[in-house]
Design a protein around this motif. Structure first.
Motif, PDB file in Angstrom:
ATOM      1  N   GLY A 144      12.816  18.725   6.203  1.00  0.00           N
ATOM      2  CA  GLY A 144      11.668  17.861   6.471  1.00  0.00           C
ATOM      3  C   GLY A 144      10.552  18.572   7.215  1.00  0.00           C
ATOM      4  O   GLY A 144       9.364  18.329   6.967  1.00  0.00           O
ATOM      5  N   LEU A 145      10.928  19.492   8.117  1.00  0.00           N
ATOM      6  CA  LEU A 145       9.913  20.233   8.870  1.00  0.00           C
ATOM      7  C   LEU A 145       9.066  21.133   7.979  1.00  0.00           C
ATOM      8  O   LEU A 145       7.961  21.517   8.362  1.00  0.00           O
ATOM      9  N   CYS A 146       9.587  21.473   6.802  1.00  0.00           N
ATOM     10  CA  CYS A 146       8.810  22.273   5.848  1.00  0.00           C
ATOM     11  C   CYS A 146       7.553  21.534   5.397  1.00  0.00           C
ATOM     12  O   CYS A 146       6.598  22.150   4.917  1.00  0.00           O
ATOM     13  N   TYR A 147       7.554  20.213   5.540  1.00  0.00           N
ATOM     14  CA  TYR A 147       6.438  19.389   5.066  1.00  0.00           C
ATOM     15  C   TYR A 147       5.668  18.794   6.241  1.00  0.00           C
ATOM     16  O   TYR A 147       5.289  17.625   6.232  1.00  0.00           O
ATOM     17  N   LYS A 148       5.423  19.627   7.266  1.00  0.00           N
ATOM     18  CA  LYS A 148       4.719  19.140   8.449  1.00  0.00           C
ATOM     19  C   LYS A 148       3.306  18.668   8.132  1.00  0.00           C
ATOM     20  O   LYS A 148       2.724  17.893   8.902  1.00  0.00           O
ATOM     21  N   ASP A 149       2.770  19.120   7.003  1.00  0.00           N
ATOM     22  CA  ASP A 149       1.427  18.678   6.603  1.00  0.00           C
ATOM     23  C   ASP A 149       1.471  17.583   5.534  1.00  0.00           C
ATOM     24  O   ASP A 149       0.427  17.171   5.024  1.00  0.00           O
ATOM     25  N   LYS A 150       2.679  17.180   5.163  1.00  0.00           N
ATOM     26  CA  LYS A 150       2.864  16.104   4.188  1.00  0.00           C
ATOM     27  C   LYS A 150       3.815  15.085   4.788  1.00  0.00           C
ATOM     28  O   LYS A 150       5.019  15.120   4.572  1.00  0.00           O
ATOM     29  N   LYS A 151       3.245  14.180   5.566  1.00  0.00           N
ATOM     30  CA  LYS A 151       4.045  13.314   6.428  1.00  0.00           C
ATOM     31  C   LYS A 151       4.997  12.396   5.645  1.00  0.00           C
ATOM     32  O   LYS A 151       6.087  12.077   6.131  1.00  0.00           O
ATOM     33  N   VAL A 152       4.616  11.992   4.448  1.00  0.00           N
ATOM     34  CA  VAL A 152       5.492  11.101   3.671  1.00  0.00           C
ATOM     35  C   VAL A 152       6.767  11.838   3.275  1.00  0.00           C
ATOM     36  O   VAL A 152       7.873  11.318   3.419  1.00  0.00           O
ATOM     37  N   LEU A 153       6.618  13.062   2.775  1.00  0.00           N
ATOM     38  CA  LEU A 153       7.791  13.855   2.411  1.00  0.00           C
ATOM     39  C   LEU A 153       8.644  14.163   3.633  1.00  0.00           C
ATOM     40  O   LEU A 153       9.878  14.112   3.579  1.00  0.00           O
ATOM     41  N   MET A 154       8.009  14.481   4.737  1.00  0.00           N
ATOM     42  CA  MET A 154       8.749  14.734   5.975  1.00  0.00           C
ATOM     43  C   MET A 154       9.567  13.510   6.364  1.00  0.00           C
ATOM     44  O   MET A 154      10.755  13.618   6.694  1.00  0.00           O
ATOM     45  N   ALA A 155       8.950  12.347   6.295  1.00  0.00           N
ATOM     46  CA  ALA A 155       9.640  11.109   6.660  1.00  0.00           C
ATOM     47  C   ALA A 155      10.836  10.847   5.749  1.00  0.00           C
ATOM     48  O   ALA A 155      11.903  10.414   6.215  1.00  0.00           O
TER      49      ALA A 155
END
Length: 364
Positions: free
Chosen positions: A168-179
């Motif tokens: 999830g941290l890989c998507y720190k700029d894509k909050k929906v994917l991180m969530a």
């Protein structure tokens, strides 16, 4: 299945191969600049060798409860599902759904190999995402961590859950994917609610100094009032009723049970705290995302310190330890801060692995 290696030597062989790789990396770091083509070729080759070697070695391990802990428990669940059994647990239900789904199309060894892949790949992914051509160094720090092997073969579900958090941290700029990955993490093991909550908190307040002071304060609070914190968190039922069992249950032989205040494990935890403070305050390293990682580590590790005297408190130590290698190596790979920077990285890698190696021989 790898059945030609004696079970009593399985981990010993594994950790001594890692020792050899560590020594080669240390020598290489003393001889070559980190950005040289020879070093980048070597580090890439070493990284892929470790990834596929660990995947095969841990994934195709024999089924044993004595040497691989909960492997035997999960194997029995898997066999039950193979014969058409219905979902048997309403806690961390997604993992059981995953296991039942796998039981319809693969054997138990393929299942454990898939579990190791899902445990290992997010570490590879976040290393590649954050550090590009220097990914090997971060990946190395993940796989030589003190608890890496244990959560690959014993606390399998917990290990996979922490790796989904890393993914999830890989998507720190894509909050929906991180969530979505954070939800997946908590769905596999509800104790991951703590790191998720801690990381979300850093969006509201992200000052390392305050969290560091809080971490320091946890040490005397645990020494003086450990029973109070154990009772308090048990009554809260953090995650689910397993917490109370872990904190107040009787320890079993052969586990890292409560033996008082674990200064050795606190020393180990302090590696990441020292590294973070050194770079933030001494080297003036400024990186918002690193502050978030560091503060999340401090919150989760501080929670563990408060309950450090409890039986099975090591289960909660892992809620911070799984990100320790990342917290330590991150500033080294983002900024050149030393005269012989590559050699310094090699020494840090060797020192970090040495704790894992020494603890193996101390407790084996």
């Amino acid at each position: 299945m790898i059945d030609f290696i004696p079970l009593e030597n399985y981990f010993g062989l594994y950790i001594n191969i890692l020792l050899a790789i560590t020594m080669i990396c240390l020598l290489n770091s003393a001889m070559l600049p980190i950005n040289s083509s020879k070093n980048l070729s070597f580090s890439n080759l070493s990284g892929y060798f470790m990834f596929f070697g660990i995947l095969i070695y841990l994934g195709l391990r024999p089924i044993s409860g004595r040497y691989f802990g909960d492997t035997i428990t999960y194997a029995r669940y898997f066999e039950y599902y193979v014969y058409g059994g219905q979902i048997v647990s309403d806690k961390d239900i997604l993992f059981h759904v995953f296991m039942k789904f796998c039981s319809s199309m693969m054997n138990v060894h393929m299942f454990f190999t898939l579990c190791v892949f899902l445990y290992l790949y997010p570490m590879f992914r976040i290393s590649k995402k954050m550090f590009k051509e220097y990914w090997f160094y971060a990946f190395f720090m993940f796989v030589v961590s003190f608890s890496f092997y244990t959560y690959g073969v014993n606390g399998i579900r917990n290990g996979m859950a922490t790796s989904f958090f890393l993914w999830g941290l890989c998507y720190k700029d894509k909050k929906v994917l991180m969530a979505l990955f954070f939800i997946l993490s908590v769905s596999f093991h509800k104790t991951m609610f703590l790191p998720v909550l801690a990381f979300v908190l850093t969006y509201l307040y992200n000052a390392p100094k305050s969290f560091f002071i809080g971490w320091i304060a946890c040490i005397p609070l645990s020494l003086v009032l450990s029973g109070l914190w154990i009772s308090f968190f048990s009554s809260l039922g953090f995650a689910d009723d397993r917490l109370a069992g872990y904190l107040t249950g009787e320890s079993e032989a052969g586990t890292f049970s409560s033996t008082g205040f674990r200064w050795d494990f606190l020393f180990h935890s302090a590696f990441a705290v020292f590294a973070g403070c050194y770079f933030i305050y001494k080297k003036k390293f400024e990186d918002k995302f690193y502050y978030q990682l560091f503060n999340t580590y401090l919150i989760c590790n501080g929670f563990w310190i408060l309950i450090i005297k409890a039986n099975y408190s090591n289960r909660f130590a892992y809620l911070s330890w799984f990100m320790m290698g990342l917290v330590i190596i991150y500033p080294f790979l983002k900024k050149s801060s030393f005269t012989n920077h590559h050699f310094m990285i090699g020494k840090v890698m060797a020192a970090y692995f040495s704790f894992t190696y020494l603890m193996y021989y101390l407790y084996s």
